[in-house]
Motif scaffolding. Sequence first.
Motif, PDB file in Angstrom:
ATOM      1  N   VAL A 189     -15.745 -14.827   7.346  1.00 13.84           N
ATOM      2  CA  VAL A 189     -15.435 -13.593   8.057  1.00 13.84           C
ATOM      3  C   VAL A 189     -14.994 -12.550   7.037  1.00 13.84           C
ATOM      4  O   VAL A 189     -14.312 -12.858   6.062  1.00 13.84           O
ATOM      5  N   ALA A 190     -15.437 -11.319   7.245  1.00 13.94           N
ATOM      6  CA  ALA A 190     -15.031 -10.197   6.398  1.00 13.94           C
ATOM      7  C   ALA A 190     -14.179  -9.250   7.232  1.00 13.94           C
ATOM      8  O   ALA A 190     -14.455  -9.026   8.416  1.00 13.94           O
ATOM      9  N   PHE A 191     -13.134  -8.675   6.612  1.00  9.90           N
ATOM     10  CA  PHE A 191     -12.238  -7.765   7.305  1.00  9.90           C
ATOM     11  C   PHE A 191     -12.327  -6.367   6.696  1.00  9.90           C
ATOM     12  O   PHE A 191     -12.499  -6.213   5.494  1.00  9.90           O
ATOM     13  N   GLU A 192     -12.169  -5.375   7.577  1.00  9.49           N
ATOM     14  CA  GLU A 192     -12.177  -3.980   7.148  1.00  9.49           C
ATOM     15  C   GLU A 192     -11.123  -3.215   7.929  1.00  9.49           C
ATOM     16  O   GLU A 192     -10.974  -3.389   9.145  1.00  9.49           O
ATOM     17  N   LYS A 193     -10.373  -2.360   7.221  1.00  6.93           N
ATOM     18  CA  LYS A 193      -9.428  -1.473   7.881  1.00  6.93           C
ATOM     19  C   LYS A 193     -10.163  -0.233   8.396  1.00  6.93           C
ATOM     20  O   LYS A 193     -10.911   0.397   7.657  1.00  6.93           O
ATOM     21  N   ILE A 194      -9.923   0.088   9.659  1.00  3.48           N
ATOM     22  CA  ILE A 194     -10.494   1.314  10.239  1.00  3.48           C
ATOM     23  C   ILE A 194      -9.356   2.132  10.822  1.00  3.48           C
ATOM     24  O   ILE A 194      -8.579   1.645  11.650  1.00  3.48           O
ATOM     25  N   ARG A 195      -9.231   3.359  10.387  1.00  5.06           N
ATOM     26  CA  ARG A 195      -8.176   4.245  10.876  1.00  5.06           C
ATOM     27  C   ARG A 195      -8.658   4.964  12.126  1.00  5.06           C
ATOM     28  O   ARG A 195      -9.741   5.545  12.147  1.00  5.06           O
ATOM     29  N   LEU A 196      -7.847   4.929  13.155  1.00  4.08           N
ATOM     30  CA  LEU A 196      -8.181   5.599  14.404  1.00  4.08           C
ATOM     31  C   LEU A 196      -7.702   7.043  14.364  1.00  4.08           C
ATOM     32  O   LEU A 196      -6.748   7.378  13.659  1.00  4.08           O
ATOM     33  N   ASN A 197      -8.361   7.888  15.132  1.00  2.00           N
ATOM     34  CA  ASN A 197      -7.903   9.259  15.256  1.00  2.00           C
ATOM     35  C   ASN A 197      -6.528   9.284  15.919  1.00  2.00           C
ATOM     36  O   ASN A 197      -6.246   8.510  16.826  1.00  2.00           O
ATOM     37  N   GLU A 198      -5.674  10.155  15.449  1.00  2.00           N
ATOM     38  CA  GLU A 198      -4.349  10.261  16.048  1.00  2.00           C
ATOM     39  C   GLU A 198      -4.411  11.084  17.322  1.00  2.00           C
ATOM     40  O   GLU A 198      -5.244  11.970  17.474  1.00  2.00           O
ATOM     41  N   THR A 199      -3.512  10.764  18.260  1.00  2.00           N
ATOM     42  CA  THR A 199      -3.438  11.511  19.504  1.00  2.00           C
ATOM     43  C   THR A 199      -1.975  11.684  19.865  1.00  2.00           C
ATOM     44  O   THR A 199      -1.120  10.927  19.434  1.00  2.00           O
ATOM     45  N   ASP A 200      -1.662  12.693  20.670  1.00  2.00           N
ATOM     46  CA  ASP A 200      -0.262  12.938  21.045  1.00  2.00           C
ATOM     47  C   ASP A 200       0.238  11.858  21.989  1.00  2.00           C
ATOM     48  O   ASP A 200      -0.419  11.453  22.883  1.00  2.00           O
ATOM     49  N   GLN A 244       3.418  -7.482  19.333  1.00  2.62           N
ATOM     50  CA  GLN A 244       4.409  -8.332  19.984  1.00  2.62           C
ATOM     51  C   GLN A 244       4.803  -9.543  19.146  1.00  2.62           C
ATOM     52  O   GLN A 244       5.430 -10.465  19.669  1.00  2.62           O
ATOM     53  N   TYR A 245       4.442  -9.577  17.876  1.00  2.00           N
ATOM     54  CA  TYR A 245       4.807 -10.758  17.089  1.00  2.00           C
ATOM     55  C   TYR A 245       5.576 -10.383  15.827  1.00  2.00           C
ATOM     56  O   TYR A 245       5.424  -9.305  15.262  1.00  2.00           O
ATOM     57  N   LEU A 246       6.409 -11.326  15.403  1.00  2.00           N
ATOM     58  CA  LEU A 246       7.146 -11.235  14.151  1.00  2.00           C
ATOM     59  C   LEU A 246       6.464 -12.143  13.134  1.00  2.00           C
ATOM     60  O   LEU A 246       6.335 -13.344  13.367  1.00  2.00           O
ATOM     61  N   PHE A 247       6.013 -11.571  12.024  1.00  2.00           N
ATOM     62  CA  PHE A 247       5.513 -12.349  10.890  1.00  2.00           C
ATOM     63  C   PHE A 247       6.723 -12.562   9.993  1.00  2.00           C
ATOM     64  O   PHE A 247       7.199 -11.639   9.331  1.00  2.00           O
ATOM     65  N   VAL A 248       7.263 -13.772   9.997  1.00  2.00           N
ATOM     66  CA  VAL A 248       8.584 -14.029   9.425  1.00  2.00           C
ATOM     67  C   VAL A 248       8.682 -13.585   7.974  1.00  2.00           C
ATOM     68  O   VAL A 248       9.691 -12.999   7.549  1.00  2.00           O
ATOM     69  N   GLU A 249       7.652 -13.845   7.177  1.00  2.00           N
ATOM     70  CA  GLU A 249       7.693 -13.469   5.762  1.00  2.00           C
ATOM     71  C   GLU A 249       7.529 -11.973   5.546  1.00  2.00           C
ATOM     72  O   GLU A 249       7.800 -11.460   4.460  1.00  2.00           O
ATOM     73  N   PHE A 250       7.057 -11.266   6.567  1.00  2.00           N
ATOM     74  CA  PHE A 250       6.851  -9.812   6.478  1.00  2.00           C
ATOM     75  C   PHE A 250       7.427  -9.182   7.745  1.00  2.00           C
ATOM     76  O   PHE A 250       6.687  -8.788   8.642  1.00  2.00           O
ATOM     77  N   PRO A 251       8.745  -9.077   7.852  1.00  4.66           N
ATOM     78  CA  PRO A 251       9.378  -8.715   9.121  1.00  4.66           C
ATOM     79  C   PRO A 251       9.265  -7.252   9.518  1.00  4.66           C
ATOM     80  O   PRO A 251       9.539  -6.909  10.669  1.00  4.66           O
ATOM     81  N   ASP A 252       8.870  -6.379   8.593  1.00  4.88           N
ATOM     82  CA  ASP A 252       8.858  -4.946   8.889  1.00  4.88           C
ATOM     83  C   ASP A 252       7.434  -4.437   9.106  1.00  4.88           C
ATOM     84  O   ASP A 252       6.462  -5.023   8.631  1.00  4.88           O
ATOM     85  N   GLU A 253       7.343  -3.306   9.817  1.00  7.16           N
ATOM     86  CA  GLU A 253       6.054  -2.613   9.923  1.00  7.16           C
ATOM     87  C   GLU A 253       5.756  -1.898   8.609  1.00  7.16           C
ATOM     88  O   GLU A 253       6.659  -1.423   7.921  1.00  7.16           O
ATOM     89  N   ASP A 254       4.480  -1.823   8.279  1.00  6.09           N
ATOM     90  CA  ASP A 254       4.035  -1.162   7.056  1.00  6.09           C
ATOM     91  C   ASP A 254       3.094  -0.035   7.466  1.00  6.09           C
ATOM     92  O   ASP A 254       2.049  -0.281   8.077  1.00  6.09           O
ATOM     93  N   GLU A 255       3.458   1.194   7.140  1.00  2.00           N
ATOM     94  CA  GLU A 255       2.642   2.335   7.564  1.00  2.00           C
ATOM     95  C   GLU A 255       1.224   2.265   7.023  1.00  2.00           C
ATOM     96  O   GLU A 255       0.292   2.813   7.611  1.00  2.00           O
ATOM     97  N   ASP A 256       1.030   1.602   5.888  1.00  2.00           N
ATOM     98  CA  ASP A 256      -0.315   1.458   5.347  1.00  2.00           C
ATOM     99  C   ASP A 256      -1.209   0.634   6.278  1.00  2.00           C
ATOM    100  O   ASP A 256      -2.427   0.709   6.202  1.00  2.00           O
ATOM    101  N   TRP A 257      -0.566  -0.161   7.174  1.00  5.02           N
ATOM    102  CA  TRP A 257      -1.323  -0.977   8.122  1.00  5.02           C
ATOM    103  C   TRP A 257      -1.411  -0.313   9.489  1.00  5.02           C
ATOM    104  O   TRP A 257      -1.709  -0.980  10.479  1.00  5.02           O
TER     105      TRP A 257
END
Length: 538
Positions: free
Chosen positions: A527-538, A501-514
């Motif tokens: 704090v440490a961050f990690e990307k975790i990919r969720l299983n896809e569902t229909d 629900q938010y617009l990051f002004v400097e990065f206005p588009d969605e990025d599929e890598d995220w």
Amino acid sequence: MAAAEIAAQSGKRITIIDKGPYGFSGASGYNWDCYATWLQNGPPEFNYSNPADNLVSSSLVYNAVNAKTWNELPLHFLNLGQVLPFRHPDGSLEWYYERPIVDDVALRFFQGTHFRSDMDTVRGSAQVVVADKTIATDFVIQDNRCVGVACLHLPTGRYKVYRSDATIVSTGAPCWFYGWTGVSAQSINCTDNTGDLDMAAYRRGIGVGHCEFAAYDFTTVYPKGLGYGWGTCIDCDGNEPYIFGDKDGNPLFTEPNATDFTVNRADFNRYLANEIVYNGIADEKDQLRAVIKGHEIRPSFQVNIPLLEKFGVDPVNENLPTHCEMFERSSTPIVDEKMMTPVEGLFHARGAGSTSPTASLTSSASNALLAPYTAKCAVEYVDEAPQLSEIDLSSVLSEFERLEEIMRRNPKNSIRPFEVRHMIQETCGVSLGSIRRKADLEATATELERIRKDELPRMKVSSLSKNYNTEWKEAIENYNLLDEAELMVKATLQREESRGQYLFVEFPDEDEDWNCMLVATKDGDGVAFEKIRLNETD
């Protein structure tokens, strides 16, 4: 309450620990919009083994009813003993809005309905005890297994430990760090929702997911002394987009073209944010206008018009400014497909799913689905888990020493807890709305770091009495609010895109890598961050 009902049906004994008063456990006295769902082919059975198979509607909802037509639906709810306060003069139920049919499902909701009969039944059960006016501050963990909760009883200041074979966290979304109007945060969320147990899990090393996401409305707060709340405002959101006006009061939507947005609040709020930033539809404070003249608004807001008029405000003709308010936070500890965190026996009914897409449904719209499922999983765990012969309370003593130090410290050049809270709220109110700018986020990160280093150690509780010491409670909560705020700021800066629900002004588009969940884990003082990919569902 939904989780408690399912657990009670299994024959288990339940203790509900509630920070609020009156034994209500939060929602028992609550009126809100209610979605009613009618399936064309009749109501299905609830599939507890795979909750993804079930229709998700709104919080505190029966998502399938035994009514053959919409006209029979009020009778169905009345027979359940529920509350239907808004009616026409002839006594008929006042329907508010019907959404388009999606996948053969018609969604419609009516106003002010609450499943009070169910709540009272649960609270009245001999198997259920409500320990109210009690703040839970930490978990009792032994050999990576949660065996209870450490608490502070607010009326007496007594430390308490509640032993449990399974613990379910089911608390409100912590939004009280966002903004400050002079009397309240910029949130209709209540003051007790300060992320106490979510941040206790974070301090215990459990990863927290979806920290960057929140849900917003555009709400009038006028005059400021009324604060945010459904009893004092005119609310502009995706349910009534046609009452939105630009800074000059010109309508932004017409009713026919507005319905496309109501199904997806994220698209709606991001669309507004884009229009505000790039097309100049708002004033210098990013405020729009509530243009309600000529439109029918929800009964829950119609009743506020006479109140506002008593303050010399004419909301029908004045086109009041609307402020972005955060009504929900998605940040929660990660869970598996059984809604259990990495600590055995510790469940979270709104948990961020690390392996299950179903478990990643973190908004309150999924509570009616996930809470019963969480309780079912917890009951299964209790039935199968071996009993511990001995409980080690050493970690509990450390927690109580932490709370005691917060109350008894006497620093030079001290500062009151409410002043620290306002500092957190004021800096977050600038940067963490539906419009987020990199410079503001970085400034907030710097200010929060300064508050942690310079202000928290100076925080002093003015009274050493333990009897209902609300300032002590506020000081304890400030640590959780600061953690929540830092995680949201840093997670937003990590995710260089606009999503949710938010617009990051400097990065206005969605990025599929995220297209993933960002999980935050405590790493020393950072704090440490990690990307975790969720299983896809229909």
